[in-house]
Design a protein around this motif. Structure first.
Motif, PDB file in Angstrom:
ATOM      1  N   GLU A  69      57.970  66.135  43.196  1.00  0.00           N
ATOM      2  CA  GLU A  69      57.675  65.145  42.313  1.00  0.00           C
ATOM      3  C   GLU A  69      58.745  64.382  41.497  1.00  0.00           C
ATOM      4  OE1 GLU A  69      54.758  64.530  38.174  1.00  0.00           O
ATOM      5  OE2 GLU A  69      55.913  66.203  38.336  1.00  0.00           O
ATOM      6  N   VAL A  70      58.786  63.016  41.810  1.00  0.00           N
ATOM      7  CA  VAL A  70      59.937  62.289  41.165  1.00  0.00           C
ATOM      8  C   VAL A  70      59.679  62.442  39.726  1.00  0.00           C
ATOM      9  CG1 VAL A  70      60.802  59.605  40.762  1.00  0.00           C
ATOM     10  CG2 VAL A  70      59.825  60.585  43.103  1.00  0.00           C
ATOM     11  N   LEU A  71      60.745  62.785  39.006  1.00  0.00           N
ATOM     12  CA  LEU A  71      60.728  62.912  37.419  1.00  0.00           C
ATOM     13  C   LEU A  71      61.269  61.857  36.756  1.00  0.00           C
ATOM     14  CD1 LEU A  71      62.007  66.536  37.419  1.00  0.00           C
ATOM     15  CD2 LEU A  71      59.624  65.787  37.153  1.00  0.00           C
ATOM     16  N   MET A  72      62.497  61.461  37.533  1.00  0.00           N
ATOM     17  CA  MET A  72      63.109  60.122  36.607  1.00  0.00           C
ATOM     18  C   MET A  72      63.922  59.503  37.501  1.00  0.00           C
ATOM     19  SD  MET A  72      65.571  62.379  34.303  1.00  0.00           S
ATOM     20  CE  MET A  72      67.014  61.198  33.927  1.00  0.00           C
ATOM     21  N   LEU A  73      64.521  58.197  36.893  1.00  0.00           N
ATOM     22  CA  LEU A  73      65.730  57.245  37.777  1.00  0.00           C
ATOM     23  C   LEU A  73      66.673  57.104  36.611  1.00  0.00           C
ATOM     24  CD1 LEU A  73      66.959  54.289  38.258  1.00  0.00           C
ATOM     25  CD2 LEU A  73      66.549  55.622  40.057  1.00  0.00           C
TER      26      LEU A  73
ATOM     27  N   ASP B 121      60.720  53.245  30.428  1.00  0.00           N
ATOM     28  CA  ASP B 121      61.288  51.945  29.985  1.00  0.00           C
ATOM     29  C   ASP B 121      60.961  50.887  30.515  1.00  0.00           C
ATOM     30  OD1 ASP B 121      63.084  53.017  31.663  1.00  0.00           O
ATOM     31  OD2 ASP B 121      64.713  53.282  30.215  1.00  0.00           O
ATOM     32  N   GLN B 122      60.247  50.991  31.946  1.00  0.00           N
ATOM     33  CA  GLN B 122      59.963  49.873  32.614  1.00  0.00           C
ATOM     34  C   GLN B 122      60.986  49.376  33.310  1.00  0.00           C
ATOM     35  OE1 GLN B 122      56.531  47.461  31.990  1.00  0.00           O
ATOM     36  NE2 GLN B 122      55.741  48.653  30.217  1.00  0.00           N
ATOM     37  N   ASP B 123      62.179  50.085  33.434  1.00  0.00           N
ATOM     38  CA  ASP B 123      62.996  49.342  34.438  1.00  0.00           C
ATOM     39  C   ASP B 123      63.124  50.135  35.774  1.00  0.00           C
ATOM     40  OD1 ASP B 123      64.308  51.938  33.797  1.00  0.00           O
ATOM     41  OD2 ASP B 123      65.981  50.918  32.842  1.00  0.00           O
ATOM     42  N   ALA B 124      62.310  50.810  36.223  1.00  0.00           N
ATOM     43  CA  ALA B 124      62.198  51.396  37.280  1.00  0.00           C
ATOM     44  C   ALA B 124      60.673  51.671  37.983  1.00  0.00           C
ATOM     45  CB  ALA B 124      62.790  52.708  37.663  1.00  0.00           C
TER      46      ALA B 124
END
Lengths: 160, 160
Positions: A69-73, B121-124
């Protein structure tokens, strides 16, 4: 840490250039990574030469090591990437606060890194991580930061 | 397209501001997305308000709709995101070439989008896609751009 290898706030990106501090004193930073070469080396070479952007950053995607699962960028400067590789725990760079941070240092959501990958042009890395603490990765309280789906132009929370 | 709604190369990001063209003529762009609000709205709101960076871009992660494998990391300006949502096929913005591009237009690796998510935060954004053509996503020839693992400081190709 020894003088000469200490991260220094005036160095951005932390990239190993010889720098003058303005008072005639010069020091050489430890080179965390070689500079990027031509496309053939970037794409097929065996040397990690991160292609930092003008702000000294690469994008970093964290996925769950067990589920994918993609957790964060998030973002990494050279120091964050070096610390991540050396410690096995994810470090990032905050663009808003302009500081290095260790994920989970306050939340407990430490990310134990099981694998680091790099993309074809070496301007993005992919981390496989096991989040500690409550097992989440998002400060809002969801397991993943991507808890909203765009449906008919609206955002719907769906943390499945 | 009607004048006044035509994307214009001098507008970057394509964000709907009233702009002067320097000869006193002003036009209003169609607003593809509302501007970001305060954190509570960004994080829990139902309105898509992408938080474009200074270059007018958000990061876009593409994962395979069937396997969840991370395929690539690219960038979108407002127009690319709008076209992706409206057409169901992934569009990106090339930072190097400074142009909008439709993935697969030359390679055949069109990405049919089955879901779009946005982060806290809607930047990805996170796209679930089905690559067409040969089923790949990487110009080097691998299925995913993340075909190299960092092992003992070296890069090892492992497209598993």
């Amino acid at each position: 840490m020894e003088r000469g290898t200490t991260p220094h706030p005036t160095l951005s990106p932390w990239h190993g250039e010889r720098v003058s501090e303005g008072d005639g004193f010069e020091m050489t930073m430890t080179l965390p990574f070689p500079s990027p070469g031509p496309a053939a080396e970037l794409e097929r070479g065996a040397v990690l030469t991160p292609n930092f952007n003008a702000d000294g950053l690469v994008a970093a995607i964290a996925v769950h090591a067990d589920t994918g699962e993609v957790l964060m960028l998030a973002w990494m400067n050279a120091q964050a990437l070096r610390l991540t590789l050396d410690t096995g725990e994810a470090h990032y760079f905050s663009r808003g606060r302009q500081v290095l941070w260790k994920k989970g240092e306050t939340s407990g959501q430490i990310q134990q890194v099981t694998e680091v990958r790099v993309d074809c042009d070496q301007d993005a890395v992919l981390l496989k991580v096991r989040p500690q603490g409550d097992g989440g990765a998002c400060h809002v309280g969801f397991r993943s930061c991507f808890y909203r789906v765009v449906e008919d132009g609206r955002l719907v929370e769906r943390a499945d």
